[in-house]
Design an enzyme around this catalytic site. Sequence first.
Site, PDB file in Angstrom:
ATOM      1  N   ASP A  62       0.817  -1.213   0.000  1.00  0.00           N
ATOM      2  CA  ASP A  62       0.000   0.000   0.000  1.00  0.00           C
ATOM      3  C   ASP A  62       0.848   1.258   0.000  1.00  0.00           C
ATOM      4  OD1 ASP A  62       0.987  -0.325   2.566  1.00  0.00           O
ATOM      5  OD2 ASP A  62      -0.949  -0.535   3.527  1.00  0.00           O
ATOM      6  N   GLU A 107      -9.608  -1.449   5.165  1.00  0.00           N
ATOM      7  CA  GLU A 107     -10.212  -1.020   6.422  1.00  0.00           C
ATOM      8  C   GLU A 107     -11.506  -1.790   6.683  1.00  0.00           C
ATOM      9  OE1 GLU A 107      -8.536   0.684   8.410  1.00  0.00           O
ATOM     10  OE2 GLU A 107      -8.145   2.746   7.794  1.00  0.00           O
TER      11      GLU A 107
HETATM   12  C1  GLP Z   1      -0.391   0.710   8.589  1.00  0.00           C
HETATM   13  C2  GLP Z   1      -0.121  -0.090   7.297  1.00  0.00           C
HETATM   14  C3  GLP Z   1      -0.257  -1.558   7.502  1.00  0.00           C
HETATM   15  C4  GLP Z   1       0.415  -1.945   8.794  1.00  0.00           C
HETATM   16  C5  GLP Z   1      -0.352  -1.358   9.937  1.00  0.00           C
HETATM   17  C6  GLP Z   1       0.272  -1.612  11.280  1.00  0.00           C
HETATM   18  O1  GLP Z   1      -1.497   1.542   8.525  1.00  0.00           O
HETATM   19  N1  GLP Z   1      -0.893   0.306   6.182  1.00  0.00           N
HETATM   20  O2  GLP Z   1       0.283  -2.256   6.399  1.00  0.00           O
HETATM   21  O3  GLP Z   1       0.434  -3.338   8.929  1.00  0.00           O
HETATM   22  O4  GLP Z   1      -0.642   0.007   9.756  1.00  0.00           O
HETATM   23  O5  GLP Z   1       1.325  -0.729  11.541  1.00  0.00           O
HETATM   24  P1  GLP Z   1       2.327  -0.906  12.730  1.00  0.00           P
HETATM   25  O6  GLP Z   1       3.198  -2.068  12.377  1.00  0.00           O
HETATM   26  O7  GLP Z   1       3.112   0.377  12.772  1.00  0.00           O
HETATM   27  O8  GLP Z   1       1.531  -1.156  13.939  1.00  0.00           O
END
Ligand code: GLP
Length: 239
Positions: free
Chosen positions: A67, A143
């Site tokens: 993404d 989402e």
């Molecule tokens: C983000 C990304 C995801 C990721 C998630 C968790 O929004 N788009 O791909 O897995 O949030 O992030 P974190 O690893 O910082 O908790």
Amino acid sequence: MNIVVCKDYEEMSLRAAHMVAAQVKEKPNSVLGLATGSTPEGLYADLIEMYKKGEVSFKNVTSVNLDEYYPIAPTNDQSYRYFMNTKFFDHVDIDKANTNVPDGTAADPVAESKRYEQLVTDLGGIDLQILGIGRNGHIGFNEPDTKLMLDTHVTALTESTIEANARFFASANDVPRKALTMGMGSIFKARKIIVMASGSSKKGAVSAMLERSVDTNFPATMLNFHPDVTLICTADVLD
Ligand code: GLP
């Protein structure tokens, strides 16, 4: 779902790094599906170390990231392209031309989503996909919703995600309100998936996933449908 419980973040990162390295050794031209966020940072650091020691090469690897925010420039230090370059690609022998992140500057985000979906298809799908989990159960930027999209698409970020990701930006107002993300179908084309989760803030997301019921309002639960998923998590996630 296979579950690997690790004592801490370091062990989680290393276990995941060994799985990625094993995949690349077995198939040097693997297609790796990569993720951003704070969870996989240690994994990338470990892979860089392994590369420096001559234990693994990414020379023939192709990568596709899950993404990207929209709109965002690749030079913005909060873009996922910038994250991948600085935390991984710049430090290993991967050919940058073979690294793919959705284009956060595309004039037509719908056309960019179609291009990206076709790219994943043309690559023959993903050999190994790395995933983190959002606190609200999102995967990539899929989402919670009554409907989940199969293909790469433009999506609006939820308030909860904007809030969770605001820590990386000067303020919540600076978080882009949209993103381009692979859909659940693009992700499910991956032959093997590793989900990483660390810390008590991921308890709710992981326990919902492990309940083995499926709810589009908790996209991570969909992973119960995939035949080859390994959850690598720290012990406090399961407390
Ligand atoms: C983000 C990304 C995801 C990721 C998630 C968790 O929004 N788009 O791909 O897995 O949030 O992030 P974190 O690893 O910082 O908790």
